[in-house]
Write an enzyme that holds these catalytic residues in place. Structure first.
Site, short mmCIF file in Angstrom:
data_model
loop_
_atom_site.label_atom_id
_atom_site.label_comp_id
_atom_site.label_asym_id
_atom_site.label_seq_id
_atom_site.Cartn_x
_atom_site.Cartn_y
_atom_site.Cartn_z
N LYS A 76 0.84 -1.20 0.00
CA LYS A 76 0.00 0.00 0.00
C LYS A 76 0.88 1.26 0.00
O LYS A 76 1.93 1.29 0.64
CB LYS A 76 -0.91 -0.03 1.22
N SER A 169 -9.77 1.38 3.25
CA SER A 169 -9.02 2.22 2.33
C SER A 169 -7.95 1.47 1.53
O SER A 169 -7.34 2.02 0.62
CB SER A 169 -8.32 3.34 3.12
N SER A 193 -9.72 -1.14 7.43
CA SER A 193 -9.27 -0.80 6.08
C SER A 193 -8.61 -1.93 5.32
O SER A 193 -8.38 -1.82 4.12
CB SER A 193 -8.30 0.39 6.14
#
Length: 522
Positions: A76, A169, A193
């Site tokens: 990420k 997210s 997330s």
């Protein structure tokens, strides 16, 4: 290689069925073909090939570093990566190239993993849809399955806004694994997330006990809740990656002090002595009939196998969203204060005064969702509001943690809950409400786990009527991550969850690339 798990690809590499360089080239090719999904924001092709070549040479010499040697992974874009741009999908950090790797990233590389790229996310990991990124929204590959498209055509809803969100997210990391461009990925989990997008994308998403994985190099959202998350195609692969990453880090004082012993999950698992708790408060408003049915079937499965399934109560669950909102925004306000145009991040061209520079920099660098959380956090931290909001929220957080302690102290081994209220939304459905409202709705089953610092894992269970993934979540006791994953593996073995049709996805690349370009202007 389509559909291979991490264990299967490791075996193929060690047996010479495929070489690390060939595997890397295939994944890079697939990343390009599925670019319309917008999972990646940076793909360092040259570096990835160099890492693959080094892994190939080690394998040829018989000096393999372990089960991740030569295996493609993704990270990420809020984890620091030396020499590779790290943006948090924000204008504030665009162009920032860290001089060091996050600890978890370094441990992956030390084991020979091949970094395919940095993945897309909601700006600074604030959101539940992965649509608030300066690089554009992330799209769910399940939205391009033949069955889903046939239903849209039947309902006459095949239009630009009906592509499916990935969840957030960490949506880019989830899509990277689901679309099979890598075999494991790292996300961050502050309120769900990792588990939310994993559930929507039909993969396994794991949040460890707080302190088991180092946060050093993870650009912070909420320091007291942030945990690096692991996403893979099966539960066994989670334990493999966890064994590489977990353990004390002198650069993170919140990590465990005792040595961590990597573990393998057994193949034969007996759940007859297991006690599974069903929190009655998780029958939340908005829970879809399909999600409820999936949750009920999962509980019945354990009961039919001889496990004891009992209803339990977590009485302060109703306050967890509000508690999380106060604590999250206050820590966000603190963490984002460093980005002022003077020390770190983007700097505005407006320099009439320090105050003007500060205001313009933050307006240009942050989106509305981030600025909104900063504003709310600073309000809660005002002298006249501090005791009323922040202190009270900390007390509620302790009550929520105590609820879990009481339940587990009563003999419950794991808790079984839904992960999300429903299957994934279409873009049109999701943007009917603002980011903050959606985050509060979508995190209802996941964020209390972060408040309590407990481990949790989401496992894909079935497909909805729209042919989109549905999942359930298992919550374990602090630092009983092995027991939690063992239960999750047993459950996974009972499921017959289908693998995504990558060939079907690739057959529509040209058409969907055009669709993505049109959606990108929405």
């Amino acid at each position: 290689m389509w559909g291979w798990t991490l264990k299967e690809v490791t075996r193929a590499l060690q047996e010479g069925q495929i070489s690390p360089t060939e595997l890397c080239q295939r994944c890079l090719s697939l990343i390009k073909k599925t670019a319309f999904l917008n999972a990646y924001v940076t793909v360092p092709e040259e570096l990835a090939m160099q890492q693959a070549i080094a892994a190939e040479q080690r394998l040829q010499r018989g000096e393999s570093t372990g089960p991740l040697d030569g295996v493609p992974v993704a990270v990420k874009d809020n984890f620091s990566t030396a020499g590779i741009e790290t943006t948090c999908a924000s204008n504030m950090l665009k162009g920032y190239i860290p001089p060091f790797n996050a600890t978890v990233v370094q441990r992956l590389l030390d084991q020979g993993a091949v970094l395919m790229g940095k993945t897309n996310l909601d700006e600074f990991a604030m959101g539940s849809g992965s649509i608030d990124s300066i690089f554009g929204p992330v799209q769910n590959p399940w939205g391009y399955s033949e069955q889903y498209r046939e239903r849209l055509i039947h309902d006459q809803k095949l239009e630009d806004s009906n592509w499916v969100i990935a969840g957030g997210s960490s949506g880019g990391s989830a899509v990277a694994v689901a679309s099979q461009t890598c075999f494991a990925s790292l996300g961050s989990d502050t309120g769900g997330s990792t588990r939310n997008p994993a559930a929507h994308c039909g993969i396994v998403g794991f949040k460890s006990s707080y302190g088991l994985l180092s946060r050093h190099g993870l650009i912070p959202l909420v320091n007291s809740m942030d945990v690096p998350g692991i996403m893979t195609r099966c539960v066994d692969d989670v334990s493999t990656v966890l064994g590489t990453l977990a353990g004390h880090d002198p650069k993170d004082s919140t990590t465990i002090q005792d040595p961590f012993e990597p573990f393998e999950l057994p193949d034969e698992i007996d759940v007859r002595n297991l006690c599974v708790g069903i929190p009655k408060e998780y029958h939340a408003p908005g829970l879809s009939s399909e999600a409820l049915k999936t949750w009920t079937k999962a509980a019945d499965l354990f009961e039919n196998a001889g496990a004891r399934v009992v209803e339990v109560s977590l009485p302060h669950t109703q306050y967890s969203i509000v508690c999380y909102h106060v604590l999250c925004t206050t820590e966000v306000a603190s963490n984002m204060a460093r980005f002022d145009g003077l020390e770190y991040g983007h700097r505005s061209e407006i320099k009439s005064s320090t105050e003007a520079l500060y205001a313009a920099t933050r307006h240009e660098g942050f989106n509305d969702a981030v600025r909104g959380r900063i504003l709310a956090g600073n309000y809660f931290l005002l002298k006249q509001n501090y005791d009323r909001f922040f202190v009270k929220a900390q007390k509620v957080r302790r009550l929520i943690a105590n609820d879990f302690l009481k339940v587990f102290g009563s003999g419950i081994d794991v808790l079984l809950t839904p992960t999300t209220l429903s299957d994934a939304f279409t873009y049109h459905e999701f943007v009917k409400e603002d980011n903050r409202t959606r985050s509060a709705e979508e995190d209802i089953f996941t964020q209390s786990v972060n408040l309590a610092g407990l481990p949790a894992v989401t496992v894909p269970t079935a497909l909805s009527e729209r042919r989109l993934p549905l999942s359930v979540q298992f919550i374990g006791q602090a630092f009983c991550d092995k027991q939690l994953l063992t239960v999750a593996k047993w459950f996974e073995q009972q499921m017959n969850f289908p693998r995504i049709d990558i060939e079907g996805l690739l057959n529509h690349c040209t058409e969907h690339d055009k669709l993505h370009n049109s959606v990108g202007t929405v």
